[in-house]
Design an enzyme around this catalytic site. Structure first.
Site, PDB file in Angstrom:
ATOM      1  N   LYS A 261      53.298  52.746 117.773  1.00 37.86           N
ATOM      2  CA  LYS A 261      54.466  52.535 116.913  1.00 37.86           C
ATOM      3  C   LYS A 261      54.103  52.762 115.440  1.00 37.86           C
ATOM      4  O   LYS A 261      54.777  53.498 114.727  1.00 37.86           O
ATOM      5  CB  LYS A 261      55.016  51.103 117.090  1.00 37.86           C
TER       6      LYS A 261
ATOM      7  N   ARG B  99      61.429  41.632 118.775  1.00 33.34           N
ATOM      8  CA  ARG B  99      60.576  41.408 119.942  1.00 33.34           C
ATOM      9  C   ARG B  99      61.186  40.408 120.917  1.00 33.34           C
ATOM     10  O   ARG B  99      60.598  40.144 121.961  1.00 33.34           O
ATOM     11  CB  ARG B  99      59.211  40.879 119.483  1.00 33.34           C
TER      12      ARG B  99
ATOM     13  N   ARG C  56      40.894  50.689 117.896  1.00 33.87           N
ATOM     14  CA  ARG C  56      41.722  50.790 116.675  1.00 33.87           C
ATOM     15  C   ARG C  56      41.010  50.249 115.438  1.00 33.87           C
ATOM     16  O   ARG C  56      40.387  49.197 115.474  1.00 33.87           O
ATOM     17  CB  ARG C  56      43.023  50.003 116.890  1.00 33.87           C
TER      18      ARG C  56
ATOM     19  N   ARG D 119      41.284  44.590 113.571  1.00 38.94           N
ATOM     20  CA  ARG D 119      42.097  43.381 113.624  1.00 38.94           C
ATOM     21  C   ARG D 119      41.447  42.324 114.494  1.00 38.94           C
ATOM     22  O   ARG D 119      40.892  42.641 115.547  1.00 38.94           O
ATOM     23  CB  ARG D 119      43.477  43.730 114.184  1.00 38.94           C
TER      24      ARG D 119
ATOM     25  N   ARG E 127      49.112  39.298 124.699  1.00 34.92           N
ATOM     26  CA  ARG E 127      50.159  40.043 123.993  1.00 34.92           C
ATOM     27  C   ARG E 127      50.978  40.883 124.974  1.00 34.92           C
ATOM     28  O   ARG E 127      52.182  41.028 124.815  1.00 34.92           O
ATOM     29  CB  ARG E 127      49.533  40.929 122.905  1.00 34.92           C
TER      30      ARG E 127
HETATM   31  P1  ADP Z   1      50.823  45.607 117.711  1.00 37.27           P
HETATM   32  O1  ADP Z   1      50.690  46.670 116.662  1.00 37.27           O
HETATM   33  O2  ADP Z   1      49.567  45.424 118.477  1.00 37.27           O
HETATM   34  O3  ADP Z   1      52.056  45.807 118.525  1.00 37.27           O
HETATM   35  P2  ADP Z   1      51.775  43.863 115.605  1.00 37.27           P
HETATM   36  O4  ADP Z   1      50.954  44.219 114.426  1.00 37.27           O
HETATM   37  O5  ADP Z   1      53.161  44.417 115.672  1.00 37.27           O
HETATM   38  O6  ADP Z   1      50.982  44.242 116.938  1.00 37.27           O
HETATM   39  O7  ADP Z   1      51.874  42.296 115.776  1.00 37.27           O
HETATM   40  C1  ADP Z   1      50.711  41.498 115.785  1.00 37.27           C
HETATM   41  C2  ADP Z   1      51.093  40.058 116.088  1.00 37.27           C
HETATM   42  O8  ADP Z   1      52.019  39.577 115.098  1.00 37.27           O
HETATM   43  C3  ADP Z   1      51.818  39.823 117.416  1.00 37.27           C
HETATM   44  O9  ADP Z   1      50.908  39.661 118.491  1.00 37.27           O
HETATM   45  C4  ADP Z   1      52.597  38.538 117.117  1.00 37.27           C
HETATM   46  O10 ADP Z   1      51.744  37.411 117.147  1.00 37.27           O
HETATM   47  C5  ADP Z   1      53.020  38.742 115.679  1.00 37.27           C
HETATM   48  N1  ADP Z   1      54.315  39.443 115.554  1.00 37.27           N
HETATM   49  C6  ADP Z   1      54.546  40.679 115.028  1.00 37.27           C
HETATM   50  N2  ADP Z   1      55.841  40.995 115.052  1.00 37.27           N
HETATM   51  C7  ADP Z   1      56.478  39.920 115.620  1.00 37.27           C
HETATM   52  C8  ADP Z   1      57.838  39.636 115.955  1.00 37.27           C
HETATM   53  N3  ADP Z   1      58.822  40.523 115.716  1.00 37.27           N
HETATM   54  N4  ADP Z   1      58.111  38.426 116.531  1.00 37.27           N
HETATM   55  C9  ADP Z   1      57.139  37.532 116.773  1.00 37.27           C
HETATM   56  N5  ADP Z   1      55.846  37.737 116.498  1.00 37.27           N
HETATM   57  C10 ADP Z   1      55.499  38.916 115.927  1.00 37.27           C
HETATM   58  P1  ADP Z   2      51.054  50.029 117.701  1.00 38.35           P
HETATM   59  O1  ADP Z   2      51.563  50.017 116.278  1.00 38.35           O
HETATM   60  O2  ADP Z   2      52.129  50.353 118.695  1.00 38.35           O
HETATM   61  O3  ADP Z   2      50.318  48.783 118.067  1.00 38.35           O
HETATM   62  P2  ADP Z   2      49.122  52.005 116.717  1.00 38.35           P
HETATM   63  O4  ADP Z   2      49.947  53.069 116.082  1.00 38.35           O
HETATM   64  O5  ADP Z   2      48.405  51.057 115.834  1.00 38.35           O
HETATM   65  O6  ADP Z   2      50.003  51.227 117.830  1.00 38.35           O
HETATM   66  O7  ADP Z   2      48.079  52.750 117.699  1.00 38.35           O
HETATM   67  C1  ADP Z   2      47.113  52.018 118.445  1.00 38.35           C
HETATM   68  C2  ADP Z   2      45.801  52.804 118.469  1.00 38.35           C
HETATM   69  O8  ADP Z   2      45.960  53.990 119.259  1.00 38.35           O
HETATM   70  C3  ADP Z   2      45.322  53.301 117.100  1.00 38.35           C
HETATM   71  O9  ADP Z   2      43.913  53.233 117.080  1.00 38.35           O
HETATM   72  C4  ADP Z   2      45.827  54.739 117.019  1.00 38.35           C
HETATM   73  O10 ADP Z   2      44.969  55.562 116.205  1.00 38.35           O
HETATM   74  C5  ADP Z   2      45.762  55.178 118.477  1.00 38.35           C
HETATM   75  N1  ADP Z   2      46.880  56.082 118.862  1.00 38.35           N
HETATM   76  C6  ADP Z   2      48.155  56.045 118.456  1.00 38.35           C
HETATM   77  N2  ADP Z   2      48.910  56.994 119.067  1.00 38.35           N
HETATM   78  C7  ADP Z   2      48.063  57.653 119.900  1.00 38.35           C
HETATM   79  C8  ADP Z   2      48.229  58.758 120.829  1.00 38.35           C
HETATM   80  N3  ADP Z   2      49.424  59.342 121.009  1.00 38.35           N
HETATM   81  N4  ADP Z   2      47.141  59.172 121.514  1.00 38.35           N
HETATM   82  C9  ADP Z   2      45.934  58.569 121.342  1.00 38.35           C
HETATM   83  N5  ADP Z   2      45.701  57.548 120.493  1.00 38.35           N
HETATM   84  C10 ADP Z   2      46.754  57.076 119.778  1.00 38.35           C
END
Ligand code: ADP
Ligand code: ADP
Ligand code: ZN
Length: 215
Positions: A13, A87, A126, A160, A171
């Protein structure tokens, strides 16, 4: 144009949001980034948020809706990308109301489909730039020069605290229990589209572009 990027942790994302910011001048609203910022503050709320995030659980709807509400004032430029929000169903309802109050629409909800096995590899490799937020991966998207951000040249590359196998498991459970019902919610509203998140980053970006160009 306002869109939601919906998908499990590690689906890509943030990566796709940054491409849209670059190419279309849209604004990325990542509740994860906002909460990590809040966590740094020496406040009671910051400490509570840090504990919940470390466990891989969701922060309360009240806190995240409050954070989003603060960002929805004024001009939203080339459109908003909601990354990691909503979420829960309560957050989705709140977003609908906030956008309606602004006279704004939700133009698309893009589901990024990735299987669990790939998510473990994504999350465990990541790392991000502490200065500009660029997202990298040990194998699939390394920096050109080891230890230096391609975008801003910073050496402040970090991982992270919650990107470990145990927290990811929690998660993912939260995603299936509380977030995946949003797929049905937006399907019924008629604005859900899926992309294959398992493809390479530029291929996913092309699929997202196609969705947005067809709106
Ligand atoms: P990821 O990129 O792995 O999807 P995020 O950076 O979006 O994770 O979120 C990291 C953490 O922050 C989540 O595991 C949760 O604890 C919290 N979080 C983020 N967005 C939300 C949301 N919309 N509602 C509740 N908790 C959230
Ligand atoms: P999210 O915000 O959904 O948690 P991220 O954009 O942070 O996901 O991506 C998670 C990890 O996967 C990062 O290390 C990123 O560089 C890698 N990544 C993202 N998109 C792809 C893809 N299409 N193929 C392979 N690796 C990816
Ligand atoms: Zn950087």
């Amino acid at each position: 144009m306002n869109i939601i990027l919906l998908g499990p942790p590690g689906a890509g994302k943030g990566t796709q949001a940054k491409i849209l910011v670059e190419e279309r001048g849209m604004i990325q609203l990542s509740t994860g980034d906002m909460l990590r910022e809040a966590k740094e503050s020496d406040t009671e709320m910051g400490r509570r948020v840090a504990e919940v995030m470390a466990r891989g659980e969701l922060v309360t709807d009240e806190i995240v809706i409050g954070l989003i509400e603060e960002k929805l004032t004024g001009d939203n430029g080339g459109g908003l990308i909601f990354d990691g929000f909503p979420r829960t169903l309560a957050q989705a309802d709140a977003l609908g109301e906030l956008l309606e109050k602004k006279g704004a629409a939700l133009d698309a909800v893009i589901e990024m489909r990735v299987d669990d096995e790939a998510l473990v590899a994504r999350v465990s490799g990541r790392f991000t730039c502490g200065n500009c937020g660029a997202v990298y991966h040990d194998e699939t998207r390394p920096t050109k020069v080891a230890g230096v951000c391609d975008v801003c040249g910073s050496h402040d590359l970090k991982r992270r605290a919650d990107d470990n196998a145990e927290s990811l498991k929690q998660r993912l459970m939260e995603y299936y229990k509380k977030t995946s019902p949003l797929l049905g919610y937006y399907y019924c509203k008629g604005n859900l589209t899926g992309v294959d998140g398992l493809s390479d980053i530029p291929v996913v970006a092309a699929q997202v572009k196609e969705v947005l160009d067809n709106l």
